[in-house]
Design an enzyme around this catalytic site. Sequence first.
Site, PDB file in Angstrom:
ATOM      1  N   GLY A 161       4.213  -1.652  -9.414  1.00  0.00           N
ATOM      2  CA  GLY A 161       4.130  -2.918  -8.691  1.00  0.00           C
ATOM      3  C   GLY A 161       4.478  -2.679  -7.237  1.00  0.00           C
ATOM      4  O   GLY A 161       5.498  -2.038  -6.926  1.00  0.00           O
TER       5      GLY A 161
ATOM      6  N   ASP B  50       3.169   1.377   0.306  1.00  0.00           N
ATOM      7  CA  ASP B  50       4.447   0.739  -0.001  1.00  0.00           C
ATOM      8  C   ASP B  50       5.589   1.542   0.614  1.00  0.00           C
ATOM      9  O   ASP B  50       6.549   0.978   1.140  1.00  0.00           O
ATOM     10  CB  ASP B  50       4.635   0.633  -1.522  1.00  0.00           C
ATOM     11  CG  ASP B  50       3.515  -0.135  -2.193  1.00  0.00           C
ATOM     12  OD1 ASP B  50       2.980  -1.073  -1.581  1.00  0.00           O
ATOM     13  OD2 ASP B  50       3.173   0.211  -3.342  1.00  0.00           O
TER      14      ASP B  50
END
Length: 315
Positions: free
Chosen positions: A34, A260
């Site tokens: 995620g 990320d």
Amino acid sequence: MTDVLLIGEPMVIFYANEYGKLSEVSQFTKGLAGAEVNVGIGLSRLGHSVSYITKLNHDEMGKYIFNSLEKEKFDLSFTRFDENLPVGIMYKNKVDSGDPETLYYRKGSAASTLSVEDVENIDFSKIKLFHITGIPAALSDSLREAIFFMIKKAKKQGCTVTFDPNLRPSLWQSEDQMIQKTNEIAMLSDIFLPGLSEAQLLTKRHDVDEIADYYLQNGIQTIILKNGENGAYIKEKNKEIKNIEGFKVTQVIDTVGAGDGFAVGIIDSILRNLTIEEGCVNANAIGAIQIQHASDNEALPSTQELITFKQKYNR
């Protein structure tokens, strides 16, 4: 006071242990995935406090996610539960070059049902920075409404908002909707972190200066355009665009999670009052570390590991 607030959908990921198509692989290793999870883990390892908003099931996969996030020192006081809906699951194959094949099972997940009601009481005056990606906004109308509600409340209460579009076209109803809603969120944020190719799609422009000016003229204070191994372009209002050199690595294992990791470096620099240029160096370094490992987040460095990596490049 919490350093960073995140909202998103954590998933259980199964990494293939052998090369080949997912249909042919028989052995997998379980992990946590995620985009927001990756950012939170990275920031926690650099010493920042992280609060995370999501919704889980109490089943075994939900317990695995909850326990894994607790081990990474996440504050889960905003986590909600739904006994009727599952958590998201994804599979990723193993490759020796290029991007891996991924398979998602996330439609109708518990996290996708988050709504304004779940977040309306959050006090952003006690949060330094709110980081979002474009993924939650794509999952459902209710979650997208909650995202807009939170951004506006955060801005009113003096909380910095950073936004990584993290485009996932397959999650949106159409490309037009993706572009419209992503740009609406971008215009409300303080710092925008798109990849160069993402920004070209979102603006229908190709020149980095034109792209940067488009967003700066529409309310954004700083835009940082990620450009892979070439580094990143920074532009702030009334300043010249700058290119911050990337880190060249000899072996690329998996590019998933590099963006990320980049966001981790930028957010860390904001929280530690570093210059945006220093932040970009760290962001490029963390992204380079990420692409040398198969996991989305296991290789995210501690502060000392980040310093050691940069020293190898005399940076």
